[in-house]
Design an enzyme around this catalytic site. Structure first.
Site, PDB file in Angstrom:
ATOM      1  N   HIS A   1     160.202  35.912   0.341  1.00  0.00           N
ATOM      2  CA  HIS A   1     161.213  36.690   1.060  1.00  0.00           C
ATOM      3  C   HIS A   1     161.167  38.158   0.626  1.00  0.00           C
ATOM      4  O   HIS A   1     161.965  38.606  -0.198  1.00  0.00           O
ATOM      5  CB  HIS A   1     162.593  36.090   0.773  1.00  0.00           C
ATOM      6  CG  HIS A   1     163.654  36.508   1.732  1.00  0.00           C
ATOM      7  ND1 HIS A   1     164.691  35.681   2.093  1.00  0.00           N
ATOM      8  CD2 HIS A   1     163.864  37.671   2.409  1.00  0.00           C
ATOM      9  CE1 HIS A   1     165.480  36.300   2.948  1.00  0.00           C
ATOM     10  NE2 HIS A   1     165.002  37.525   3.142  1.00  0.00           N
TER      11      HIS A   1
ATOM     12  N   LEU B   1     159.036  44.635   3.412  1.00  0.00           N
ATOM     13  CA  LEU B   1     158.089  45.714   3.114  1.00  0.00           C
ATOM     14  C   LEU B   1     158.303  46.946   3.995  1.00  0.00           C
ATOM     15  O   LEU B   1     157.655  47.970   3.790  1.00  0.00           O
ATOM     16  CB  LEU B   1     156.647  45.201   3.262  1.00  0.00           C
ATOM     17  CG  LEU B   1     156.250  44.132   2.241  1.00  0.00           C
ATOM     18  CD1 LEU B   1     154.854  43.600   2.536  1.00  0.00           C
ATOM     19  CD2 LEU B   1     156.323  44.681   0.824  1.00  0.00           C
ATOM     20  N   ARG B   2     159.176  46.816   4.996  1.00  0.00           N
ATOM     21  CA  ARG B   2     159.624  47.926   5.850  1.00  0.00           C
ATOM     22  C   ARG B   2     158.553  48.507   6.775  1.00  0.00           C
ATOM     23  O   ARG B   2     158.896  49.115   7.793  1.00  0.00           O
ATOM     24  CB  ARG B   2     160.229  49.053   5.014  1.00  0.00           C
ATOM     25  CG  ARG B   2     161.401  48.640   4.135  1.00  0.00           C
ATOM     26  CD  ARG B   2     162.510  47.987   4.919  1.00  0.00           C
ATOM     27  NE  ARG B   2     163.696  47.712   4.113  1.00  0.00           N
ATOM     28  CZ  ARG B   2     164.582  46.777   4.403  1.00  0.00           C
ATOM     29  NH1 ARG B   2     164.407  46.012   5.471  1.00  0.00           N
ATOM     30  NH2 ARG B   2     165.636  46.600   3.638  1.00  0.00           N
TER      31      ARG B   2
ATOM     32  N   HIS C   1     168.330  32.482   1.206  1.00  0.00           N
ATOM     33  CA  HIS C   1     169.367  33.063   0.342  1.00  0.00           C
ATOM     34  C   HIS C   1     170.717  32.335   0.426  1.00  0.00           C
ATOM     35  O   HIS C   1     171.730  32.912   0.829  1.00  0.00           O
ATOM     36  CB  HIS C   1     169.546  34.556   0.591  1.00  0.00           C
ATOM     37  CG  HIS C   1     169.497  35.009   2.025  1.00  0.00           C
ATOM     38  ND1 HIS C   1     170.173  34.374   3.047  1.00  0.00           N
ATOM     39  CD2 HIS C   1     168.863  36.062   2.592  1.00  0.00           C
ATOM     40  CE1 HIS C   1     169.948  35.009   4.174  1.00  0.00           C
ATOM     41  NE2 HIS C   1     169.161  36.035   3.922  1.00  0.00           N
TER      42      HIS C   1
ATOM     43  N   ASN D   1     173.426  41.085   2.107  1.00  0.00           N
ATOM     44  CA  ASN D   1     173.741  40.119   3.150  1.00  0.00           C
ATOM     45  C   ASN D   1     172.867  38.883   3.007  1.00  0.00           C
ATOM     46  O   ASN D   1     171.653  38.991   3.094  1.00  0.00           O
ATOM     47  CB  ASN D   1     173.505  40.764   4.524  1.00  0.00           C
ATOM     48  CG  ASN D   1     174.229  40.047   5.630  1.00  0.00           C
ATOM     49  OD1 ASN D   1     175.112  39.241   5.390  1.00  0.00           O
ATOM     50  ND2 ASN D   1     173.842  40.334   6.855  1.00  0.00           N
TER      51      ASN D   1
ATOM     52  N   ASP E   1     164.375  38.536  -1.936  1.00  0.00           N
ATOM     53  CA  ASP E   1     165.001  39.270  -0.829  1.00  0.00           C
ATOM     54  C   ASP E   1     164.919  40.765  -1.121  1.00  0.00           C
ATOM     55  O   ASP E   1     165.877  41.520  -0.905  1.00  0.00           O
ATOM     56  CB  ASP E   1     166.446  38.832  -0.596  1.00  0.00           C
ATOM     57  CG  ASP E   1     166.982  39.284   0.769  1.00  0.00           C
ATOM     58  OD1 ASP E   1     166.197  39.858   1.547  1.00  0.00           O
ATOM     59  OD2 ASP E   1     168.175  39.065   1.044  1.00  0.00           O
TER      60      ASP E   1
ATOM     61  N   HIS F   1     165.861  50.535   0.452  1.00  0.00           N
ATOM     62  CA  HIS F   1     166.476  51.459   1.400  1.00  0.00           C
ATOM     63  C   HIS F   1     166.357  52.869   0.863  1.00  0.00           C
ATOM     64  O   HIS F   1     166.502  53.105  -0.349  1.00  0.00           O
ATOM     65  CB  HIS F   1     167.955  51.129   1.616  1.00  0.00           C
ATOM     66  CG  HIS F   1     168.197  49.855   2.357  1.00  0.00           C
ATOM     67  ND1 HIS F   1     167.921  49.713   3.698  1.00  0.00           N
ATOM     68  CD2 HIS F   1     168.679  48.663   1.942  1.00  0.00           C
ATOM     69  CE1 HIS F   1     168.238  48.490   4.084  1.00  0.00           C
ATOM     70  NE2 HIS F   1     168.689  47.824   3.030  1.00  0.00           N
TER      71      HIS F   1
END
Length: 429
Positions: A62, A65-66, A233, A279, A306, A310
């Site tokens: 999970h 990598l954007r 998650h 989340n 996860d 950002h």
């Protein structure tokens, strides 16, 4: 003319721990494979493992990598470098990129970007087009590229009928569906766990039932269709209990927990610091205890990161405007070793061979440290103490909630297909 062998490597003086057990042994690696495991071995190059554990490389099921779309936060290369530093030899990229990984073309782009990365990069695929929950994505086309797990991660598939269709389709393809369990009607507008702290802070909350209703539904649909379902998650007491019952009933379900859901609670949000916004949200102390119990008894067989980088300017927004997510790749192993009262072998199972099986890479990752197997390995100093520093991590982002926290356990070396990509805690490429 024969091609000369690459220089041999011996991992010297370590304690080997894998799915078969534990023993003290040196490990010799030649041309990407383990060629010998035993006492007093030698080779052209030595990697010191004294006082360390030699284990199969870790596998993260999970990882965000954007790339493509949000390269300011992370790229495949920077994420993979952080993974290697964290002991990972394989990571599974989540599909909530821009555009979403809902087609063979975008999946292929991510796979191509990962070919030169310092860990193996695998791709998941979206269940629905644009992760919008309205139209099934072309899973067969993505499966033909090797995709074995599909998820709309970041959003749960809201329609019961759509999820049933997806499960029936997936069963025919022999792939696994993973679910981000969240009922939008219940948690819309919520930014943290709904409970005593959300009431004190005046922050709209998301009730635990928003997760639990979807867990309940997907267990029922797994029973109906026979589809393999992986729950992402998990964060609440009742979610863990339902999954425990489903496994006992013989249903084809697996589950993961993140490090933050067994180390942090919703009380952290009292600071109004968006670093603690995630989340599903951080839950209660009782929920944390339930997640730990699920890990201990095997109900939750996988520890996932996860990893959700950002850009700083987005995480500096007010709590209700900031995006959810935390870094995880470089801290997951140490958090598990520091915070879980479990045997090391069980921790490694949850970080390595269990996730490898779920995402279909168990033929190359998570294998026993034995002659003939691929040399995807990590060497861990379980006593190494260190302080978390987001700015020192390989990620393009710094959003770790563990800034300044003292942890025990750190990766000394990582080998990918026999090549040392981390040596002495330093990335080699």
């Amino acid at each position: 003319m024969p091609v000369p062998e690459s220089p041999s490597i011996v991992i010297k003086g370590g304690r080997v721990i894998d799915a078969t057990g534990e023993r003290t042994a040196d490990v010799v690696v030649v041309d990407g494979r383990i060629t010998a495991v035993g006492a007093d071995l030698s080779a052209d190059r030595t990697l010191d493992a004294s006082g360390c554990i030699v284990a199969p490389g870790l596998v993260d099921i999970h990882t965000h990598l954007r790339e493509p779309g949000k390269e300011e936060a992370e790229t495949v290369e920077t994420g993979a470098r952080g993974a290697a530093l964290g002991g990972y030899t394989a990571i599974l990229a989540m599909p909530n990129t821009t555009p979403a990984m809902d087609s063979a073309a975008v999946v292929q782009q991510v796979l191509d970007l990962g070919r030169t990365a310092p860990c193996d990069v695998y791709a998941s695929g979206a269940i629905t087009v644009g992760r919008a929950g309205e139209q099934l994505a072309p899973m067969a086309e993505m499966a033909a590229l090797g995709v074995r797990l599909f998820t709309d991660d970041g959003a749960g598939v809201q329609s019961n009928a759509m999820m049933r269709r997806a499960m029936e389709y997936a069963t025919g393809l022999g792939v696994t569906l993973a679910q981000h369990c969240e009922d939008d009607a219940l948690c819309g507008g919520g930014h943290m766990h709904e409970g005593e702290w959300s009431a004190r802070l005046g922050i709209p909350g998301q009730p635990a039932e928003a997760e639990e209703l979807m867990v309940m539904r997907d267990i029922a649909l797994a029973r109906l269709t026979g589809c393999r379902v992986h729950f992402q998650h998990m964060s609440t007491t009742r979610s863990v209990a339902m999954i425990r019952e489903a496994i006992a009933a013989g249903l084809p379900v697996t589950a993961e927990a993140t490090t933050h859901h067994f180390t942090l609670t919703h009380a952290e949000c009292a600071s109004y610091d968006p670093l603690y916004k995630v989340n599903p949200p951080l839950r209660t102390a009782d929920d944390v205890a339930a997640v730990k119990a699920g890990l201990a008894d095997g109900t939750i067989g996988i520890i996932a990161t996860d990893h959700a980088p950002h850009a700083a300017e987005t995480k500096e927004l007010p709590f209700d405007q900031a995006p959810p997510g935390m870094l995880g790749l470089e801290t997951a192993l140490a958090l598990a070793l520091t915070e879980l009262d479990l045997p090391v072998q069980q921790v490694l199972a949850a970080l390595s061979w269990n996730p490898a099986r779920v995402i279909g890479v168990g033929d190359t990752h998570g294998l026993p440290v034995a002659e003939g197997n691929p040399a995807n390995l990590c060497v861990i100093d379980p006593e190494a103490a260190w302080t978390v520093d987001g700015a020192a991590m390989a990620s393009r982002s710094t959003n770790t909630p563990y800034q300044g926290r003292e942890l025990k356990g750190r990766v000394r070396h990582t080998l990918l297909a026999g090549e040392p990509v981390v040596v002495g805690g330093e990335a080699q490429r």
